[in-house]
Design an enzyme around this catalytic site. Structure first.
Site, PDB file in Angstrom:
ATOM      1  CG  ASP A  57     -13.767  -7.026   2.118  1.00  0.00           C
ATOM      2  OD1 ASP A  57     -13.251  -6.241   2.971  1.00  0.00           O
ATOM      3  OD2 ASP A  57     -14.238  -6.486   1.113  1.00  0.00           O
TER       4      ASP A  57
ATOM      5  CE1 TYR B 229      -3.669  -2.463   0.552  1.00  0.00           C
ATOM      6  CE2 TYR B 229      -4.513  -0.507   1.425  1.00  0.00           C
ATOM      7  CZ  TYR B 229      -4.808  -1.964   0.836  1.00  0.00           C
ATOM      8  OH  TYR B 229      -5.915  -2.615   0.977  1.00  0.00           O
TER       9      TYR B 229
ATOM     10  CG  ASP C 124      -8.257  -4.800   1.546  1.00  0.00           C
ATOM     11  OD1 ASP C 124      -8.877  -4.204   2.232  1.00  0.00           O
ATOM     12  OD2 ASP C 124      -8.229  -4.760   0.332  1.00  0.00           O
TER      13      ASP C 124
HETATM   14  C1  IPM Z   1     -10.586  -1.088   4.086  1.00  0.00           C
HETATM   15  C2  IPM Z   1     -10.696  -0.586   2.505  1.00  0.00           C
HETATM   16  C3  IPM Z   1      -9.512   0.317   2.282  1.00  0.00           C
HETATM   17  C4  IPM Z   1      -8.175  -0.641   2.335  1.00  0.00           C
HETATM   18  C5  IPM Z   1      -9.622   0.947   1.022  1.00  0.00           C
HETATM   19  C6  IPM Z   1     -10.880   1.965   1.101  1.00  0.00           C
HETATM   20  C7  IPM Z   1      -8.336   1.719   0.799  1.00  0.00           C
HETATM   21  O1  IPM Z   1     -11.042  -1.623   1.684  1.00  0.00           O
HETATM   22  O2  IPM Z   1     -10.400  -0.295   5.150  1.00  0.00           O
HETATM   23  O3  IPM Z   1     -10.320  -2.204   4.066  1.00  0.00           O
HETATM   24  O4  IPM Z   1      -7.870  -1.327   1.428  1.00  0.00           O
HETATM   25  O5  IPM Z   1      -7.661  -0.542   3.396  1.00  0.00           O
HETATM   26 MN    MN Z   2     -10.950  -3.527   2.482  1.00  0.00          MN
END
Ligand code: IPM
Ligand code: MN
Length: 353
Positions: A250, A142, A246
């Site tokens: 999810d 990142y 990340d």
């Molecule tokens: C999260 C989001 C962020 C990330 C994005 C919006 C930059 O997906 O907080 O998981 O990738 O960290």
């Molecule tokens: Mn995310």
């Protein structure tokens, strides 16, 4: 106690869900005799519209002054399909994490007894799941340099970089959390391919003897992606780099039945920020239909992690469980029952604290 909380509603459904969290936080403050001062500031697309900068200096000052930051969501579709946009709302979130030094993102995954049947996964696999990710948040691909394009614009590159120090401070948080839980730590990496992952594994191996009560497992990220939905109960605390965390968090949110439910804490040495793991859900913005529980449970994490107030945190998680059991829920989890508005759920929770 007196507390200063920075409110960063952000984009999309952010302002609506933050407004409900404020109602609940105020109700908790009243019940437990605390005084809370809120200071609001723009971030994301909302801040670009106002100042041209997705994380303006004034917003940073507000966060620095606060004891804790409560953040909604970031992102606007007008930027998503424009890969050439020079300024992007997400840059605001990344700048905020970096400038506030929020290196550890704590993302729990748990189930709600009244919602387990909502998950697309089999009941016996998910009932009682209780795991927590410690996602590294200010390093890795990142932020690594160099990043960008070649001169002709025909090649693009990102760089994954980790220092031993970055890995150590995150891993220590994971070890300490495991000591207070079921004493199992899983280091998630891709050490069969990536040099950064080999440094992760080596560093964690070196730290492990300092935590003899914690059992450490090392697992490749692709295998974790599979086992996480197959046998989520096999996990307790997972530590991992920014991008893997990340993606896996999810995936893990599916276990709970709705992404709208999962909270998170982003912790640094001096600053602490609390936000739902869901995004800005622009299709729902302004409609009063978004699920505010992820943000409200993030406020519960705020009481616990920023102020060490477990009773206040529990008052929130208890009332959330009550609302779920009684069906005072938004349309994403209403399944045929009455769907309440975002604001109605917030009012009900605040009234029942
Ligand atoms: C999260 C989001 C962020 C990330 C994005 C919006 C930059 O997906 O907080 O998981 O990738 O960290
Ligand atoms: Mn995310």
């Amino acid at each position: 106690m007196e507390m200063n909380i920075a409110l960063l509603p952000g984009d999309g459904i952010g302002p609506e869900v933050i407004a409900q969290a404020v109602k609940v936080v105020n109700a908790v403050a009243k019940k437990f005799g605390h005084t809370i001062h809120f200071e609001e500031a723009p971030v994301g697309a909302a801040a670009i519209d106002l100042t041209g900068n997705p994380y303006p200096d004034e917003t940073h000052e507000v966060c620095l002054r606060a004891d804790a930051v409560l953040f909604g969501a970031i992102g606007d579709p007008k930027y998503d399909n424009d890969p050439k946009a020079k300024v992007r709302p997400e840059q605001g979130l990344l700048a905020m994490r970096k400038k506030l030094g929020l290196f550890a993102n704590v993302r729990p995954t748990f189930t709600f007894p009244s919602l387990v049947h909502k998950s697309p996964l089999k009941l016996d696999r998910i009932e009682g799941v209780d795991l927590v990710f410690f996602r590294e948040l200010t390093g890795g691909i990142y932020f690594g340099e160099p990043r960008g394009r070649n001169e002709q614009g025909t090649k693009a590159f990102d760089t994954n970089v980790y220092s031993k120090e970055e890995i150590t401070r995150l891993a220590r948080m994971g070890f300490e959390a495991a000591q207070k839980r079921r004493k199992l730590l899983t280091c998630v990496d891709k050490a069969n391919v990536l040099a950064t992952s080999r440094l992760w594994r080596e560093t964690v191996q070196e730290l492990a003897p300092e935590y003899p009560d914690v059992k450490v497992e090392y697992e490749f990220v692709d295998a974790v992606a599979m086992r996480l939905i197959q046998w989520p109960k096999a996990y307790d605390v997972l530590i991992t780099e920014n991008l893997f965390g990340d993606i896996l968090t999810d995936e893990a949110s599916v276990i709970s039945g709705s992404m709208g439910l999962m909270p998170s804490a982003s912790l640094g040495t001096d600053n602490k920020l609390f936000e739902p793991i869901h995004g800005s859900y622009p299709q729902a913005a302004g409609k009063d239909i978004a699920n505010p529980l992820g943000t409200i449970l993030s406020a519960a994490m705020m009481f616990e992690y920023a102020f060490d107030m477990r009773d206040e945190a529990k008052a929130i998680s208890d009332v959330v469980n009550k609302s779920l059991a009684e069906g005072i829920v938004t349309e994403d989890i209403a399944e045929g029952g009455k769907a309440y508005k975002t604001s109605e759920v917030g009012d009900w929770l605040a009234a029942n604290i």
